[in-house]
Write an enzyme that holds these catalytic residues in place. Structure first.
Site, PDB file in Angstrom:
ATOM      1  N   SER A   1       0.794  -1.227   0.000  1.00 31.90           N
ATOM      2  CA  SER A   1       0.000   0.000   0.000  1.00 31.90           C
ATOM      3  C   SER A   1       0.826   1.275   0.000  1.00 31.90           C
ATOM      4  O   SER A   1       0.319   2.332  -0.380  1.00 31.90           O
ATOM      5  CB  SER A   1      -0.941   0.021   1.207  1.00 31.90           C
ATOM      6  OG  SER A   1      -0.206  -0.090   2.415  1.00 31.90           O
TER       7      SER A   1
ATOM      8  N   ASP B   1      -3.381   8.166   8.008  1.00 31.49           N
ATOM      9  CA  ASP B   1      -4.311   7.344   8.775  1.00 31.49           C
ATOM     10  C   ASP B   1      -3.500   6.586   9.815  1.00 31.49           C
ATOM     11  O   ASP B   1      -2.339   6.922  10.055  1.00 31.49           O
ATOM     12  CB  ASP B   1      -5.152   6.430   7.874  1.00 31.49           C
ATOM     13  CG  ASP B   1      -4.305   5.463   7.046  1.00 31.49           C
ATOM     14  OD1 ASP B   1      -3.140   5.195   7.426  1.00 31.49           O
ATOM     15  OD2 ASP B   1      -4.800   4.962   6.018  1.00 31.49           O
TER      16      ASP B   1
ATOM     17  N   HIS C   1      -0.647   4.577   7.373  1.00 28.74           N
ATOM     18  CA  HIS C   1       0.130   5.111   6.258  1.00 28.74           C
ATOM     19  C   HIS C   1       0.610   6.540   6.487  1.00 28.74           C
ATOM     20  O   HIS C   1      -0.140   7.369   7.016  1.00 28.74           O
ATOM     21  CB  HIS C   1      -0.708   5.072   4.978  1.00 28.74           C
ATOM     22  CG  HIS C   1      -1.241   3.712   4.668  1.00 28.74           C
ATOM     23  ND1 HIS C   1      -2.513   3.307   5.032  1.00 28.74           N
ATOM     24  CD2 HIS C   1      -0.666   2.659   4.045  1.00 28.74           C
ATOM     25  CE1 HIS C   1      -2.705   2.053   4.643  1.00 28.74           C
ATOM     26  NE2 HIS C   1      -1.598   1.633   4.049  1.00 28.74           N
TER      27      HIS C   1
END
Length: 367
Positions: free
Chosen positions: A50, A341, A344
């Protein structure tokens, strides 16, 4: 990066229902934007999770998506593209700084233009890792299958530019590989499946062997210039602190997980030159993302950060992926938060990491 046991359990229930830079790295956004581009690579290819998935998971049946607000809050036109941040990611900034393109599209995006294909794409998938067990719950694209996507890409590229030019682009392109965090979190720390068969040293060697096999496969497909990132300070992720039930007023990194990450990184840094010697014409450069991130955590004021222990989205301690949504309030100034968040980094943190790679890692390809 990784997701904690707390979040994995929530995801499972829903499924059941239906970097060493010190303060010198802290260049401002403005200084990076004005740095004269120095193109050295015709294209950029990215494999990972991600942290560098610019939207492939939009086209995969998985809960691990970032295609809704407030993701993309600081992306051009405030568009949620599938990037797990408020804005752009490291590959986007690298491509821009190197004069390749403004941002790196996901390979699975429909109707990619010929120019987008010529100049490179990302094959990364949020939730991915080297270990096939890592994607068992998420249905993300494992690194091994990202190679199959790359083979499909090569056929498309050669159909556009011809075999010889296609081989040249692949051989001269900058290749970014960054995975491993999800492997440790999903399989060793929070869901200890692999601990039934490995101790930490054994699992490190298991993953490094997977990585070595992966690099050899990319080499056989024509890649020569590859940057391999190490692990970040895993236990400093807000969600990992939450998983250990640390109260919001007294949250701190976990020593054992960070120690494991550091020892893995030392082994990786030792492995790469040894492997490079076995692959004629290759250049394998190690990118230490642990120290730059740890520096931001230890000296946040030097980077303009005011919050390093929680994310900008919601409370910042549990919100990520679908829990960070249009109904979730966000902080007033994301650039003051190290994390977007609970998992990340923010776009601002990614800018500093990209700057480190440009200043400390990319020059290694000139030697």
């Amino acid at each position: 990066m990784a997701t904690s046991k707390l979040f994995i359990m929530l995801a499972v229930l829903i499924c059941m229902a239906p970097i060493n830079t010190c303060s010198s790295a802290a260049a401002s956004t403005a200084s990076m934007a004005t740095r004269p581009p120095s193109p050295k690579f015709p294209a950029i290819f990215v494999f990972s999770d991600s942290t560098v998935d610019t939207g492939n998971n939009n086209y995969v049946k998985t809960l691990f998506k970032a295609n809704l607000p407030p993701y993309g809050e600081n992306f051009p036109d405030h568009i949620p593209t599938g990037r797990f941040s408020d804005g752009k990611l490291v590959p986007d900034f690298l491509a821009s700084f190197l004069g390749i393109k403004d941002d790196v599209p996901p390979f699975l995006k429909p109707n990619l233009s010929e120019n987008e294909l010529r100049t490179g794409v990302t094959f990364a998938s949020a939730g991915s890792g080297y270990d096939y067990l890592t994607t068992r719950l998420s249905n993300a694209i494992p690194v091994s299958k990202q190679v199959e996507m790359f083979k499909s890409y090569i056929n498309k590229l050669k159909g556009i530019v011809g075999k010889d030019k296609g081989n040249n682009i692949i051989g001269e392109a900058l290749v970014i590989i960054s995975a491993g965090t999800n492997d440790f979190v999903f399989n060793f720390y929070d869901i200890p499946t692999r601990r039934l068969e490995f101790d930490i040293v054994g699992y490190q060697h298991f993953l490094l062997q997977k990585l070595e096999d992966f690099l050899k496969e990319l080499y056989e497909l024509g890649c020569r210039k590859m940057i391999v990132a190490g692990l970040p300070p895993i236990s400093c992720l807000p969600i990992q602190m939450t998983a250990k039930f640390q109260i919001p007023t007294n949250r701190k990194c976990l020593e054992d997980q960070n120690s494991d990450a550091e020892s893995y990184n030392k082994k990786l840094a030792k492995l790469l030159p040894e492997l490079q010697a076995k692959l004629p014409g290759s250049k394998l450069a190690y990118a230490d993302v642990y120290e730059p991130l740890f520096d931001m955590i230890n000296y946040p004021q030097q980077y303009g950060f005011v919050e390093i222990k929680r994310g900008c989205c919601g409370t910042g301690i549990i919100e990520a992926l679908f829990l960070c949504n249009a109904m979730t309030p966000i902080c007033r100034n994301p650039s003051e938060f190290l994390f977007w968040d609970c998992i990340h980094p923010s776009q601002q943190a990614y800018i500093y990491l990209a700057n480190y790679i440009i200043e400390e890692v990319v020059p290694l390809f000139d030697k």
